[in-house]
Design a protein around this motif. Structure first.
Motif, PDB file in Angstrom:
ATOM      1  N   LEU A  26       0.832  -1.209   0.000  1.00 13.06           N
ATOM      2  CA  LEU A  26       0.000   0.000   0.000  1.00 13.06           C
ATOM      3  C   LEU A  26       0.867   1.260   0.000  1.00 13.06           C
ATOM      4  CD1 LEU A  26      -2.693  -1.126   2.602  1.00 13.06           C
ATOM      5  CD2 LEU A  26      -3.025  -0.829   0.140  1.00 13.06           C
ATOM      6  N   LYS A  27       1.922   1.247   0.802  1.00  6.77           N
ATOM      7  CA  LYS A  27       2.798   2.410   0.930  1.00  6.77           C
ATOM      8  C   LYS A  27       3.532   2.729  -0.384  1.00  6.77           C
ATOM      9  CE  LYS A  27       6.769   3.946   3.682  1.00  6.77           C
ATOM     10  NZ  LYS A  27       7.670   3.562   4.789  1.00  6.77           N
ATOM     11  N   TYR A  28       4.126   1.715  -0.993  1.00  7.26           N
ATOM     12  CA  TYR A  28       4.981   1.943  -2.155  1.00  7.26           C
ATOM     13  C   TYR A  28       4.230   2.001  -3.476  1.00  7.26           C
ATOM     14  CZ  TYR A  28       8.768   1.354   1.126  1.00  7.26           C
ATOM     15  OH  TYR A  28       9.608   1.513   2.196  1.00  7.26           O
ATOM     16  N   ASN A  29       2.937   1.649  -3.456  1.00  8.52           N
ATOM     17  CA  ASN A  29       2.151   1.693  -4.696  1.00  8.52           C
ATOM     18  C   ASN A  29       1.000   2.682  -4.621  1.00  8.52           C
ATOM     19  OD1 ASN A  29       3.491  -0.490  -6.271  1.00  8.52           O
ATOM     20  ND2 ASN A  29       2.852  -1.707  -4.502  1.00  8.52           N
ATOM     21  N   ALA A  30       0.936   3.473  -3.548  1.00  9.83           N
ATOM     22  CA  ALA A  30      -0.192   4.381  -3.326  1.00  9.83           C
ATOM     23  C   ALA A  30      -0.381   5.388  -4.458  1.00  9.83           C
ATOM     24  CB  ALA A  30      -0.022   5.104  -1.989  1.00  9.83           C
ATOM     25  N   ARG A  31       0.698   5.885  -4.995  1.00  9.53           N
ATOM     26  CA  ARG A  31       0.557   6.915  -6.043  1.00  9.53           C
ATOM     27  C   ARG A  31      -0.029   6.346  -7.338  1.00  9.53           C
ATOM     28  NH1 ARG A  31       6.655   8.037  -8.243  1.00  9.53           N
ATOM     29  NH2 ARG A  31       7.249   5.856  -8.238  1.00  9.53           N
ATOM     30  N   HIS A  32      -0.056   5.026  -7.463  1.00  3.77           N
ATOM     31  CA  HIS A  32      -0.625   4.397  -8.663  1.00  3.77           C
ATOM     32  C   HIS A  32      -2.021   3.833  -8.412  1.00  3.77           C
ATOM     33  CE1 HIS A  32       3.233   4.731 -10.686  1.00  3.77           C
ATOM     34  NE2 HIS A  32       3.810   4.243  -9.589  1.00  3.77           N
ATOM     35  N   GLY A  40      -0.702  -0.172  -9.672  1.00  4.14           N
ATOM     36  CA  GLY A  40      -2.088   0.144  -9.298  1.00  4.14           C
ATOM     37  C   GLY A  40      -2.852  -1.112  -8.913  1.00  4.14           C
ATOM     38  N   ARG A  41      -2.663  -2.169  -9.683  1.00  5.66           N
ATOM     39  CA  ARG A  41      -3.321  -3.453  -9.357  1.00  5.66           C
ATOM     40  C   ARG A  41      -2.734  -4.045  -8.080  1.00  5.66           C
ATOM     41  NH1 ARG A  41      -2.934  -4.151 -15.084  1.00  5.66           N
ATOM     42  NH2 ARG A  41      -1.251  -5.630 -14.776  1.00  5.66           N
ATOM     43  N   ALA A  42      -1.416  -3.861  -7.850  1.00  9.58           N
ATOM     44  CA  ALA A  42      -0.790  -4.340  -6.616  1.00  9.58           C
ATOM     45  C   ALA A  42      -1.386  -3.611  -5.415  1.00  9.58           C
ATOM     46  CB  ALA A  42       0.724  -4.140  -6.662  1.00  9.58           C
ATOM     47  N   TYR A  43      -1.604  -2.294  -5.560  1.00  6.76           N
ATOM     48  CA  TYR A  43      -2.204  -1.518  -4.492  1.00  6.76           C
ATOM     49  C   TYR A  43      -3.616  -2.029  -4.193  1.00  6.76           C
ATOM     50  CZ  TYR A  43      -4.086   2.385  -1.850  1.00  6.76           C
ATOM     51  OH  TYR A  43      -4.674   3.155  -0.882  1.00  6.76           O
ATOM     52  N   ALA A  46      -3.506  -5.433  -2.527  1.00  8.13           N
ATOM     53  CA  ALA A  46      -3.056  -5.350  -1.131  1.00  8.13           C
ATOM     54  C   ALA A  46      -4.181  -4.829  -0.245  1.00  8.13           C
ATOM     55  CB  ALA A  46      -1.824  -4.451  -1.023  1.00  8.13           C
ATOM     56  N   LYS A  47      -4.914  -3.849  -0.733  1.00  8.97           N
ATOM     57  CA  LYS A  47      -6.038  -3.298   0.020  1.00  8.97           C
ATOM     58  C   LYS A  47      -7.098  -4.379   0.253  1.00  8.97           C
ATOM     59  CE  LYS A  47      -9.014   0.762  -0.232  1.00  8.97           C
ATOM     60  NZ  LYS A  47      -9.384   1.920  -1.060  1.00  8.97           N
ATOM     61  N   TYR A  48      -7.434  -5.102  -0.803  1.00 12.31           N
ATOM     62  CA  TYR A  48      -8.431  -6.173  -0.727  1.00 12.31           C
ATOM     63  C   TYR A  48      -7.966  -7.297   0.214  1.00 12.31           C
ATOM     64  CZ  TYR A  48     -11.285 -10.121  -2.238  1.00 12.31           C
ATOM     65  OH  TYR A  48     -12.114 -11.212  -2.273  1.00 12.31           O
ATOM     66  N   MET A  49      -6.736  -7.747   0.038  1.00 16.62           N
ATOM     67  CA  MET A  49      -6.229  -8.864   0.845  1.00 16.62           C
ATOM     68  C   MET A  49      -6.031  -8.465   2.304  1.00 16.62           C
ATOM     69  SD  MET A  49      -6.348 -11.431  -1.030  1.00 16.62           S
ATOM     70  CE  MET A  49      -5.597 -12.558   0.120  1.00 16.62           C
ATOM     71  N   SER A  50      -5.708  -7.214   2.561  1.00 23.61           N
ATOM     72  CA  SER A  50      -5.562  -6.740   3.928  1.00 23.61           C
ATOM     73  C   SER A  50      -6.902  -6.840   4.658  1.00 23.61           C
ATOM     74  CB  SER A  50      -5.055  -5.299   3.920  1.00 23.61           C
ATOM     75  OG  SER A  50      -4.873  -4.849   5.233  1.00 23.61           O
ATOM     76  N   VAL A  51      -7.966  -6.442   3.990  1.00 21.87           N
ATOM     77  CA  VAL A  51      -9.312  -6.552   4.575  1.00 21.87           C
ATOM     78  C   VAL A  51      -9.664  -8.016   4.815  1.00 21.87           C
ATOM     79  CG1 VAL A  51     -11.773  -6.183   4.104  1.00 21.87           C
ATOM     80  CG2 VAL A  51     -10.132  -4.358   3.637  1.00 21.87           C
TER      81      VAL A  51
END
Length: 119
Positions: A26-32, A40-43, A46-51
């Motif tokens: 989330l930190k390193y891909n936030a701008r995408h 952007g897809r990694a971000y 990560a958001k989805y999997m974190s939840v």
């Protein structure tokens, strides 16, 4: 490396590493975020999997606490059954003594039983 090789002593260590992986993504891909780029897809992933991870942890914690409570109740019930069996045996011994010693006062001396909720 540790996650792939499964070299963990505690389950909490696995969770910590997964949280770190998602936080870094989330930190390193936030701008995408919101783009169709790999970052952007990694971000988004990560958001989805974190939840999903946090939901799984919460579900597991409820399961563990339910199990602990059931074990506590089972333990208490087993203690009560043992105490009831001890009382029944004492009563049987007293009744047997009265049958064998009609008219006599007193009775057999039984072991002192200490009532306690914790043995």
């Amino acid at each position: 490396k540790t996650l792939k090789k499964r070299h963990y002593d505690k389950f909490g260590d696995v969770i910590d590493d997964l949280r770190l992986i998602f936080t870094n993504a989330l930190k390193y891909n936030a701008r995408h975020a919101g783009t169709e780029s790999v970052s952007g897809r990694a971000y988004d992933a990560a958001k989805y999997m974190s939840v999903k991870l946090e939901a799984a942890i919460n579900k597991m914690m409820l399961t563990v606490s339910d199990r602990v409570e059931r074990e506590r109740i089972d333990h208490n019930n087993a203690e009560r059954e043992i105490e009831a069996a001890e009382r029944a045996e004492e009563e049987r011994i007293r009744a047997q003594w009265k049958n064998e010693n009609p008219g006599k006062e007193g009775g057999p001396t039984l072991p002192l039983r200490i009532e306690s909720s914790q043995r």
